[in-house]
Scaffold this motif. Structure first.
Motif, mmCIF file in Angstrom:
data_model
loop_
_atom_site.group_PDB
_atom_site.id
_atom_site.type_symbol
_atom_site.label_atom_id
_atom_site.label_comp_id
_atom_site.label_asym_id
_atom_site.label_seq_id
_atom_site.Cartn_x
_atom_site.Cartn_y
_atom_site.Cartn_z
ATOM 1 N N UNK A 120 5.509 11.977 6.536
ATOM 2 C CA UNK A 120 4.415 12.943 6.386
ATOM 3 C C UNK A 120 4.948 14.362 6.288
ATOM 4 N N UNK A 121 5.974 14.680 7.090
ATOM 5 C CA UNK A 121 6.508 16.050 7.117
ATOM 6 C C UNK A 121 7.034 16.416 5.731
ATOM 7 N N UNK A 122 7.815 15.514 5.116
ATOM 8 C CA UNK A 122 8.368 15.788 3.785
ATOM 9 C C UNK A 122 7.233 15.953 2.768
ATOM 10 N N UNK A 123 6.236 15.089 2.889
ATOM 11 C CA UNK A 123 5.114 15.116 1.937
ATOM 12 C C UNK A 123 4.356 16.443 2.039
ATOM 13 N N UNK A 124 4.134 16.875 3.295
ATOM 14 C CA UNK A 124 3.424 18.139 3.535
ATOM 15 C C UNK A 124 4.262 19.317 3.022
ATOM 16 N N UNK A 125 5.575 19.263 3.305
ATOM 17 C CA UNK A 125 6.468 20.315 2.809
ATOM 18 C C UNK A 125 6.362 20.397 1.283
ATOM 19 N N UNK A 126 6.280 19.226 0.626
ATOM 20 C CA UNK A 126 6.240 19.227 -0.847
ATOM 21 C C UNK A 126 4.962 19.887 -1.348
ATOM 22 N N UNK A 127 3.777 19.513 -0.781
ATOM 23 C CA UNK A 127 2.552 20.122 -1.334
ATOM 24 C C UNK A 127 2.396 21.574 -0.911
ATOM 25 N N UNK A 128 3.147 21.990 0.113
ATOM 26 C CA UNK A 128 3.172 23.414 0.481
ATOM 27 C C UNK A 128 4.302 24.162 -0.222
ATOM 28 N N UNK A 130 7.736 23.868 -0.267
ATOM 29 C CA UNK A 130 8.996 24.245 0.382
ATOM 30 C C UNK A 130 10.161 23.599 -0.377
ATOM 31 N N UNK A 131 11.132 24.421 -0.827
ATOM 32 C CA UNK A 131 12.328 23.816 -1.425
ATOM 33 C C UNK A 131 13.135 23.079 -0.357
ATOM 34 N N UNK A 132 13.830 22.001 -0.664
ATOM 35 C CA UNK A 132 13.900 21.349 -1.973
ATOM 36 C C UNK A 132 12.782 20.330 -2.194
ATOM 37 N N UNK A 133 11.939 20.126 -1.166
ATOM 38 C CA UNK A 133 10.922 19.061 -1.269
ATOM 39 C C UNK A 133 9.981 19.282 -2.455
ATOM 40 N N UNK A 134 9.703 20.575 -2.745
ATOM 41 C CA UNK A 134 8.730 20.907 -3.789
ATOM 42 C C UNK A 134 9.152 20.389 -5.156
ATOM 43 N N UNK A 135 10.468 20.183 -5.369
ATOM 44 C CA UNK A 135 10.837 19.669 -6.688
ATOM 45 C C UNK A 135 11.341 18.223 -6.616
ATOM 46 N N UNK A 136 11.015 17.524 -5.516
ATOM 47 C CA UNK A 136 11.390 16.102 -5.416
ATOM 48 C C UNK A 136 10.176 15.224 -5.768
ATOM 49 N N UNK A 137 10.437 13.925 -5.931
ATOM 50 C CA UNK A 137 9.352 13.016 -6.324
ATOM 51 C C UNK A 137 8.534 12.578 -5.100
ATOM 52 N N UNK A 138 7.319 13.072 -5.003
ATOM 53 C CA UNK A 138 6.392 12.590 -3.970
ATOM 54 C C UNK A 138 5.132 12.052 -4.642
ATOM 55 N N UNK A 139 5.343 11.315 -5.740
ATOM 56 C CA UNK A 139 4.197 10.817 -6.501
ATOM 57 C C UNK A 139 3.394 9.828 -5.664
ATOM 58 N N UNK A 140 2.093 9.869 -5.844
ATOM 59 C CA UNK A 140 1.236 8.914 -5.141
ATOM 60 C C UNK A 140 0.491 8.104 -6.196
ATOM 61 N N UNK A 141 0.036 6.925 -5.777
ATOM 62 C CA UNK A 141 -0.651 6.060 -6.731
ATOM 63 C C UNK A 141 -2.135 5.970 -6.430
ATOM 64 N N UNK A 142 -2.659 4.751 -6.553
ATOM 65 C CA UNK A 142 -4.101 4.567 -6.401
ATOM 66 C C UNK A 142 -4.489 4.142 -4.987
ATOM 67 N N UNK A 143 -3.586 3.359 -4.358
ATOM 68 C CA UNK A 143 -3.922 2.817 -3.024
ATOM 69 C C UNK A 143 -2.831 3.250 -2.051
ATOM 70 N N UNK A 144 -3.224 4.117 -1.154
ATOM 71 C CA UNK A 144 -2.229 4.783 -0.306
ATOM 72 C C UNK A 144 -2.499 4.462 1.160
ATOM 73 N N UNK A 145 -1.473 3.962 1.845
ATOM 74 C CA UNK A 145 -1.616 3.734 3.296
ATOM 75 C C UNK A 145 -1.054 4.945 4.025
#
Ligand SMILES: Cc1cc2nc3c(=O)[nH]c(=O)nc-3n(C[C@H](O)[C@H](O)[C@H](O)COP(=O)(O)OP(=O)(O)OC[C@H]3O[C@@H](n4cnc5c(N)ncnc54)[C@H](O)[C@@H]3O)c2cc1C
Length: 451
Positions: A120-128, A130-145
């Motif tokens: 969750x921390x990495x995911x939150x960093x990405x949508x906020x 924060x480098x380098x997370x912001x340019x890494x792949x945090x793609x989500x699909x249709x069904x997310x747990x």
């Protein structure tokens, strides 16, 4: 005037720095990220604009103090730009570690390294952003747990169901090892996504777990649960919203199965029983029953951990501080070696570095300021060892190969990002990688020097 080094410019470090500087001492802040603010900048939900702007203003005020110097993009630790020994060799009168809890608790499951599985921390960093997370792949699909039922999980539900501009979400499934009474999110945080909760699905889930929870005296009636943790049960929303939010209670992740493309395809969960402890709290007890959830993304929000590479001795909740008897209300702030039972004289720990995940910015601020009081007491008995100049420190850092960002650079960056926001017609704009930020600062510095 004595010199204090503060490692970490999140709320705890910045407010500690302010208190120490206002008492007349020289403070040098070393911060891993280019920008200050820590989780206040890169954790707090992006749409909480008012809160973020307000905090940024307060942080700018701290950095505006003439006896506070800032070195961003400088990581302290074994693999960092400076080690603890390097800092010690510069002979500050005291040091404050406010570097938060940068690690996270992993699930520890087979298949955890599949694509589409994120902390969750990495995911939150990405949508906020924060480098380098912001340019890494945090793609989500249709069904997310999402594993976990705290405020961080609630923020991620909100992002996936409402605000992610690239969302494809059809269903978010919250997986919780205990029941609905053990949800830890604040009511105002879950309010943002209440309208997405599938009422029919939720009522069916309550039926599935009613007997188990009933054995622990938990009344799952909508009235009782609506008052306690799920107020949506007392309101009227569409029964089958789209996208939808569902809950899988009394379930712990057991195994992650990936598809042929290496991305998570299924999450196997173990079903739990609930046991009542003597103090009235509950504990999850695994059964031999499993269930399989079809998901293409998994985000786990099960708590933070400290980064041992910083070099401070570790304790049970964070970097170890001097143990205090339970009867004492005040925590200790001085770093402590649990093996030798000795204090690390002159080194203090504040904020999430002292205790991870302990609440909101206000609490981190308070902790920073309380720790700073202890630093000030300590400084009274310390000899004056002289204060290094900011220029010398900057040169020493550069000689070690670091590319520190000063407070003047932050002003430049702020202006550039403002221009970018205006050009894009946005309320704010953030670069997503360090290199671009450093380049932009450098170009502007050169432009200013020729004028
Ligand atoms: C997802 C999420 C959402 C949140 N939402 C809210 C909210 O809505 N409202 C609210 O009040 N609170 C919220 N919080 C809590 C709040 O962000 C924290 O209470 C607060 O930021 C903790 O402050 P800190 O200074 O102790 O640590 P942090 O904010 O983590 O700051 C640590 C700083 O240390 C730096 N650092 C780390 N390692 C090193 C190193 N090795 N060397 C040098 N520097 C280093 C980092 O760059 C960072 O700047 C949220 C937290 C999270 C995780």
């Amino acid at each position: 005037m004595k010199t204090v080094f503060v490692v970490g410019a999140g709320p705890a470090g910045l407010f500690a720095a302010q208190k120490i500087a206002l008492s007349g001492h020289q403070v040098f802040l070393f911060n891993r990220d280019i920008k200050p603010g820590g989780l206040a900048e890169y954790g707090i939900y992006p749409l909480k604009d008012k809160m973020k702007f307000g905090l940024r203003k307060q942080f700018a005020k701290v950095l505006g103090l003439p006896n506070v110097q800032y070195f961003g993009h400088v990581k302290v630790g074994e693999q960092g730009d400076l080690t603890l020994a390097d800092l010690r060799a510069m002979q500050p009168s005291a040091m404050v570690f406010a570097c938060g809890a940068q690690g996270y608790n992993a699930l520890g499951l087979p298949g955890e390294d599949s694509r589409g599985v994120y902390s969750a921390k990495d995911f939150v960093y990405a949508y906020n952003r924060l480098p380098p997370y912001a340019s890494m792949d945090f793609s989500t699909g249709k069904r997310i747990a999402i594993v976990g039922m705290g405020n961080v999980a609630a923020d991620i539900m909100r992002w996936l169901l409402r605000d992610d501009p690239e969302r494809q979400t059809e269903e978010v499934i919250v997986v919780a090892r205990r029941g609905p009474y053990e949800a830890k999110f604040d009511k105002k945080e879950i309010e943002h996504v209440e309208e997405y909760i599938s009422r029919d699905g939720f009522l069916r889930e309550l039926d599935r777990i009613r007997e188990t929870c009933g054995a622990c005296n938990q009344d799952l009636s909508p009235e009782k649960l609506g008052d306690a943790t799920f107020p949506f049960l007392k309101k009227s929303f569409p029964a089958e919203p789209r996208p939808k939010l569902t809950f899988r209670f009394l379930s712990s992740p057991k195994e992650i199965l990936a598809g042929p493309d290496g991305r998570i395809d299924k999450l196997v969960v173990t079903e739990n029983n609930l046991a009542l402890r003597a103090d009235g709290s509950t504990a999850a007890r695994a059964t031999d029953r499993n269930a399989v959830l079809d998901v293409d993304t998994l985000i786990f929000a099960i708590g933070d951990k400290h980064d041992p590479s910083v070099g401070l001795p570790m304790g049970p909740d964070g970097y170890a501080t001097k143990p205090v008897p339970e009867s004492m209300k005040e925590p200790a702030y001085e770093a402590w070696n649990l093996e030798t039972n000795e204090s690390l004289h002159g080194i203090f720990v504040v904020g999430w570095a002292r205790r991870a995940s302990t609440g909101l910015v206000g609490i981190a601020r308070h902790d920073g300021e309380e720790g700073a009081k202890k630093v000030l007491e300590y400084l009274q008995d310390q000899p004056d060892t002289g204060t290094p100049s900011a220029e010398n420190l900057l040169a020493a850092l550069q000689a070690k190969g670091a590319t520190p960002v000063t407070k003047q650079d932050l002003e430049i960056l702020g202006r550039i990002e403002e221009q970018q926001a205006q050009a894009r017609n946005l309320t704010s704009f953030k670069f997503s990688d360090d290199e671009t930020m450093l380049h932009a600062i450098q170009n502007e510095r050169e432009a200013l020097s020729v004028q």
